[in-house]
Design a protein around this motif. Structure first.
Motif, PDB file in Angstrom:
ATOM      1  N   ASN A 187       0.912  -1.234  -0.105  1.00 21.26           N
ATOM      2  CA  ASN A 187      -0.010   0.056   0.054  1.00 21.26           C
ATOM      3  C   ASN A 187       0.888   1.302   0.028  1.00 21.26           C
ATOM      4  OD1 ASN A 187       0.714  -0.413   2.783  1.00 21.26           O
ATOM      5  ND2 ASN A 187      -1.069   0.024   3.625  1.00 21.26           N
ATOM      6  N   ASN A 188       2.035   1.347   0.278  1.00 18.53           N
ATOM      7  CA  ASN A 188       2.822   2.396   0.035  1.00 18.53           C
ATOM      8  C   ASN A 188       4.606   1.976   0.212  1.00 18.53           C
ATOM      9  OD1 ASN A 188       3.879   2.930   3.008  1.00 18.53           O
ATOM     10  ND2 ASN A 188       1.607   3.325   3.163  1.00 18.53           N
ATOM     11  N   GLY A 189       5.200   2.703  -0.055  1.00 19.58           N
ATOM     12  CA  GLY A 189       6.698   2.328  -0.032  1.00 19.58           C
ATOM     13  C   GLY A 189       7.305   2.154   1.400  1.00 19.58           C
ATOM     14  N   THR A 190       6.820   2.939   2.581  1.00 20.95           N
ATOM     15  CA  THR A 190       7.245   2.675   3.952  1.00 20.95           C
ATOM     16  C   THR A 190       6.827   1.263   4.213  1.00 20.95           C
ATOM     17  OG1 THR A 190       6.847   5.050   3.966  1.00 20.95           O
ATOM     18  CG2 THR A 190       7.033   3.627   6.003  1.00 20.95           C
ATOM     19  N   SER A 191       5.640   0.987   3.791  1.00 21.89           N
ATOM     20  CA  SER A 191       5.285  -0.531   4.376  1.00 21.89           C
ATOM     21  C   SER A 191       6.185  -1.472   3.552  1.00 21.89           C
ATOM     22  CB  SER A 191       3.725  -0.770   3.818  1.00 21.89           C
ATOM     23  OG  SER A 191       2.583   0.294   4.077  1.00 21.89           O
TER      24      SER A 191
ATOM     25  N   PHE B 210      21.390  10.024   4.660  1.00 21.86           N
ATOM     26  CA  PHE B 210      21.082  10.947   3.587  1.00 21.86           C
ATOM     27  C   PHE B 210      20.023  10.362   2.878  1.00 21.86           C
ATOM     28  CE2 PHE B 210      22.016  14.126   0.661  1.00 21.86           C
ATOM     29  CZ  PHE B 210      22.212  15.185   1.445  1.00 21.86           C
ATOM     30  N   THR B 211      18.597  10.467   3.615  1.00 24.02           N
ATOM     31  CA  THR B 211      17.669   9.889   2.916  1.00 24.02           C
ATOM     32  C   THR B 211      16.461  10.368   3.688  1.00 24.02           C
ATOM     33  OG1 THR B 211      16.342   7.704   2.370  1.00 24.02           O
ATOM     34  CG2 THR B 211      17.626   7.720   4.162  1.00 24.02           C
ATOM     35  N   PHE B 212      15.195  10.270   3.080  1.00 24.60           N
ATOM     36  CA  PHE B 212      13.839  10.338   3.725  1.00 24.60           C
ATOM     37  C   PHE B 212      13.783   9.337   4.924  1.00 24.60           C
ATOM     38  CE2 PHE B 212       9.052   9.947   3.626  1.00 24.60           C
ATOM     39  CZ  PHE B 212       8.933  11.063   4.229  1.00 24.60           C
TER      40      PHE B 212
ATOM     41  N   GLU C 129      17.269  -2.458  -0.993  1.00 23.14           N
ATOM     42  CA  GLU C 129      17.499  -1.436  -1.902  1.00 23.14           C
ATOM     43  C   GLU C 129      16.180  -0.543  -1.686  1.00 23.14           C
ATOM     44  OE1 GLU C 129      18.750  -2.330  -5.868  1.00 23.14           O
ATOM     45  OE2 GLU C 129      19.403  -4.145  -5.323  1.00 23.14           O
ATOM     46  N   ASP C 130      16.321   0.665  -1.233  1.00 21.94           N
ATOM     47  CA  ASP C 130      15.511   1.690  -1.355  1.00 21.94           C
ATOM     48  C   ASP C 130      15.253   2.164  -2.620  1.00 21.94           C
ATOM     49  OD1 ASP C 130      13.499   3.753  -1.205  1.00 21.94           O
ATOM     50  OD2 ASP C 130      14.216   4.086   1.062  1.00 21.94           O
ATOM     51  N   CYS C 131      14.487   1.769  -3.609  1.00 19.39           N
ATOM     52  CA  CYS C 131      14.162   2.261  -4.772  1.00 19.39           C
ATOM     53  C   CYS C 131      13.318   3.279  -4.910  1.00 19.39           C
ATOM     54  CB  CYS C 131      14.135   1.019  -5.870  1.00 19.39           C
ATOM     55  SG  CYS C 131      15.296  -0.114  -5.693  1.00 19.39           S
ATOM     56  N   ALA C 132      12.954   4.077  -4.007  1.00 20.70           N
ATOM     57  CA  ALA C 132      11.590   4.663  -3.865  1.00 20.70           C
ATOM     58  C   ALA C 132      11.775   5.887  -4.890  1.00 20.70           C
ATOM     59  CB  ALA C 132      11.326   5.296  -2.585  1.00 20.70           C
ATOM     60  N   GLN C 133      12.962   6.252  -5.164  1.00 18.42           N
ATOM     61  CA  GLN C 133      13.180   7.334  -5.991  1.00 18.42           C
ATOM     62  C   GLN C 133      13.743   7.041  -7.560  1.00 18.42           C
ATOM     63  OE1 GLN C 133      15.734  10.584  -3.880  1.00 18.42           O
ATOM     64  NE2 GLN C 133      13.920  10.578  -2.210  1.00 18.42           N
ATOM     65  N   ALA C 134      13.710   5.804  -7.610  1.00 17.52           N
ATOM     66  CA  ALA C 134      14.741   5.440  -8.599  1.00 17.52           C
ATOM     67  C   ALA C 134      14.155   4.485  -9.759  1.00 17.52           C
ATOM     68  CB  ALA C 134      15.910   4.575  -8.202  1.00 17.52           C
TER      69      ALA C 134
ATOM     70  N   PHE D 219      10.147  -0.412  -3.984  1.00 17.73           N
ATOM     71  CA  PHE D 219       9.825   0.977  -4.697  1.00 17.73           C
ATOM     72  C   PHE D 219       8.580   1.599  -4.032  1.00 17.73           C
ATOM     73  CE2 PHE D 219      11.834  -1.892  -7.883  1.00 17.73           C
ATOM     74  CZ  PHE D 219      12.528  -0.836  -8.605  1.00 17.73           C
ATOM     75  N   SER D 220       8.272   3.124  -4.392  1.00 13.46           N
ATOM     76  CA  SER D 220       7.418   3.818  -4.092  1.00 13.46           C
ATOM     77  C   SER D 220       6.559   4.143  -5.200  1.00 13.46           C
ATOM     78  CB  SER D 220       7.892   4.683  -2.972  1.00 13.46           C
ATOM     79  OG  SER D 220       6.640   6.008  -3.092  1.00 13.46           O
ATOM     80  N   PHE D 221       5.155   4.347  -5.014  1.00 14.57           N
ATOM     81  CA  PHE D 221       4.509   4.684  -6.126  1.00 14.57           C
ATOM     82  C   PHE D 221       3.425   6.059  -5.561  1.00 14.57           C
ATOM     83  CE2 PHE D 221       4.542   0.024  -7.342  1.00 14.57           C
ATOM     84  CZ  PHE D 221       5.701   0.364  -8.155  1.00 14.57           C
ATOM     85  N   HIS D 222       4.003   6.510  -4.605  1.00 15.77           N
ATOM     86  CA  HIS D 222       3.575   7.815  -4.076  1.00 15.77           C
ATOM     87  C   HIS D 222       3.191   8.740  -5.233  1.00 15.77           C
ATOM     88  CE1 HIS D 222       4.107  11.792  -2.231  1.00 15.77           C
ATOM     89  NE2 HIS D 222       3.421  11.372  -1.188  1.00 15.77           N
ATOM     90  N   ALA D 223       2.364   9.693  -4.921  1.00 18.48           N
ATOM     91  CA  ALA D 223       1.765  10.619  -5.860  1.00 18.48           C
ATOM     92  C   ALA D 223       2.875  11.294  -6.747  1.00 18.48           C
ATOM     93  CB  ALA D 223       0.916  11.510  -5.340  1.00 18.48           C
ATOM     94  N   THR D 224       3.987  11.529  -6.078  1.00 18.42           N
ATOM     95  CA  THR D 224       5.281  12.477  -6.722  1.00 18.42           C
ATOM     96  C   THR D 224       6.129  11.552  -7.509  1.00 18.42           C
ATOM     97  OG1 THR D 224       6.321  12.910  -4.752  1.00 18.42           O
ATOM     98  CG2 THR D 224       4.592  14.349  -4.980  1.00 18.42           C
ATOM     99  N   LYS D 225       6.190  10.439  -7.116  1.00 16.26           N
ATOM    100  CA  LYS D 225       7.094   9.710  -7.826  1.00 16.26           C
ATOM    101  C   LYS D 225       6.968   9.440  -9.390  1.00 16.26           C
ATOM    102  CE  LYS D 225       9.357   9.328  -3.912  1.00 16.26           C
ATOM    103  NZ  LYS D 225       9.219   8.594  -2.739  1.00 16.26           N
ATOM    104  N   HIS D 226       8.167   9.061 -10.095  1.00 21.65           N
ATOM    105  CA  HIS D 226       7.960   8.835 -11.405  1.00 21.65           C
ATOM    106  C   HIS D 226       6.744   7.898 -11.742  1.00 21.65           C
ATOM    107  CE1 HIS D 226      11.707  10.460 -12.792  1.00 21.65           C
ATOM    108  NE2 HIS D 226      12.523   9.578 -12.156  1.00 21.65           N
TER     109      HIS D 226
HETATM  110  C1  LIG Z   1       9.053   8.239  -1.076  1.00 22.12           C
HETATM  111  C2  LIG Z   1      10.069   7.733  -0.362  1.00 22.12           C
HETATM  112  C3  LIG Z   1       9.965   6.544   0.533  1.00 22.12           C
HETATM  113  C4  LIG Z   1       8.528   6.299   1.038  1.00 22.12           C
HETATM  114  O1  LIG Z   1       7.312   5.937   0.037  1.00 22.12           O
HETATM  115  P1  LIG Z   1       6.054   6.225   0.457  1.00 22.12           P
HETATM  116  O2  LIG Z   1       5.213   5.362  -0.675  1.00 22.12           O
HETATM  117  O3  LIG Z   1       5.548   7.593   0.578  1.00 22.12           O
HETATM  118  O4  LIG Z   1       5.628   5.461   1.682  1.00 22.12           O
HETATM  119  C5  LIG Z   1      10.857   5.938   0.941  1.00 22.12           C
HETATM  120  N1  LIG Z   1      12.039   6.112   0.778  1.00 22.12           N
HETATM  121  C6  LIG Z   1      12.542   7.101   0.007  1.00 22.12           C
HETATM  122  C7  LIG Z   1      14.010   7.652  -0.113  1.00 22.12           C
HETATM  123  C8  LIG Z   1      11.449   8.007  -0.634  1.00 22.12           C
HETATM  124  O5  LIG Z   1      11.734   9.005  -1.388  1.00 22.12           O
END
Ligand SMILES: *Cc1c(COP(=O)(O)O)cnc(C)c1O
Length: 376
Positions: free
Chosen positions: A52-56, A86-88, A164-169, A188-195
């Motif tokens: 349901n989100n990248g954090t999960s 150096f990350t979110f 690997e946190d690929c949220a931005q990649a 991976f994250s598919f948050h509203a602002t991601k690619h």
């Molecule tokens: C966006 C982001 C997340 C979190 O993803 P969500 O889908 O918003 O929970 C985690 N790590 C990084 C580096 C991000 O940019």
């Protein structure tokens, strides 16, 4: 103001969402499964679990990594995770949520990613997992990381799991192959602002079939979806979470998947424009572009002298710029993990991100480059 982030909504999104609404099926269903297949094709790894989100996804990935620590022959105890500040914050709080011990690794000031030399030095027999972040969309050198882990395994008899946190990649490649298929646990994250946006959502890619099945159970309370729930004839051997992706988010993701390549292409094109325009500007340093690592440029970070003045100048010119994240090691909740990090010290108060996204017009990006070149 020229924005730093925008949410992509591809043509056809409303129709796909309406089809879900009309179907009356909102939980896990055919759209999620279609989305998983499509994403698996793109990243070159069919073992995917949508969440349901990248954090999960990060919480779940470390949960999976933790069990490796308890596996036969593997020393127990609270697992140590090596990570970058150096990350979110989502990256690192997932370590705390799993009751694991956080040890900071320094950052390479050239790339802003985890410093692999410092990482190699910090792996000990207590290290259970290594968290790397492809910051701004720029990939960590996974080929070199695998060699470091080979050495650690030879020395300690145990191979820490790499998350690997690929949220931005989304769209980035290492050694010519997309992230998600390099044998690690990837999120991976598919948050509203991601690619690639689902409105909200995330996904794990798994290295083997066993961890895939486990991830799919744990995202749904630990229950096998094929279980006989009518008669409640099932056992939960390992408790899990409510982390599964729903049909609405999958429908949005399927629509956006059709246009995401074009968006990544535009981010790269804008980045190449800045690379040429901003090279040699006094008081500004670009990040490194080593061979074999192709960024998707979700962000375009630059290192500037007198950042406050730079930010004022850009805001005055109608350009949104942002530091985006505070170095995580300075937060109160991880005060006990503090350690000297000279690489982070060298860059943390100079980094700032300028708009690079698909929404920029040629005039806007020229305006941004000219504003910077005129000094601050
Ligand atoms: C966006 C982001 C997340 C979190 O993803 P969500 O889908 O918003 O929970 C985690 N790590 C990084 C580096 C991000 O940019």
């Amino acid at each position: 103001m020229i924005p730093l982030f925008r949410t992509a909504v591809a043509p056809g999104t409303a129709e796909r969402v309406t089809a879900v609404v009309d179907s009356g099926r909102f939980g896990h269903g055919p759209a999620v499964e279609e989305f998983e297949r499509a994403v698996g094709d793109r990243v070159g790894n069919p073992r995917v679990a949508a969440v349901n989100n990248g954090t999960s996804g990060l919480h779940l990935a470390l949960r999976l990594a933790g069990a490796y620590a308890g596996a036969p022959g593997v020393p127990g105890g609270p697992g140590e995770v090596l990570s970058t500040p150096f990350t979110f914050e989502a990256t690192n709080w997932s370590i705390l949520a799993n009751g694991m011990r956080l040890t900071w690794v320094d950052v390479d000031p050239a790339t802003l990613n985890i410093d692999l030399d410092d990482l190699a030095k910090k792996i000990t027999p207590a290290t259970r997992a290594i968290m790397v972040v492809h910051w701004a969309g720029f990939p960590v050198d996974l080929v070199r990381l695998a060699r470091i882990l080979d050495d650690a395994e030879a020395e300690h008899g145990f191979r820490p799991v790499v998350v690997e946190d690929c949220a931005q990649a989304w769209g980035a490649t290492c050694a010519g192959r997309p992230l998600g298929g390099h044998g690690n646990l990837c999120v991976f994250s598919f948050h509203a602002t991601k690619h690639l946006s689902c409105g909200g959502g995330g996904l794990l890619t798994l290295p083997d079939e066993e961890s895939l099945l486990r991830a799919r159970r744990l995202r749904f309370f630990g229950i096998d979806r094929d279980a006989d729930r009518v008669n409640a004839d099932y056992d939960v051997a390992e408790w899990g979470y409510n982390f599964y992706m729903n049909e609405i988010n999958a429908a949005i993701g399927l629509a956006n998947l059709e246009t995401v390549d074009e968006r990544v292409r535009l981010h790269r094109l804008n980045a190449a424009f800045y690379d040429a325009e901003l090279a040699g500007v006094a008081g500004l340093e670009l990040t490194a572009r080593p061979e074999g690592l192709e960024s998707s440029f979700w962000l375009y970070p630059v290192k500037v002298d007198d950042r406050a003045s730079f930010m004022r100048k850009m805001a005055g010119a109608g350009v949104t710029v942002s530091v985006v994240c505070r170095r995580n090691d300075e937060h109160g909740c991880v005060a006990d993990a503090r350690t000297p990090l000279p690489g982070v010290d060298a860059v943390h108060d100079r980094v700032v991100n300028i708009p690079v996204g698909w929404w920029l017009t040629p005039e806007e990006r020229s305006h941004i480059a000219e504003t910077i070149k005129s000094g601050w």
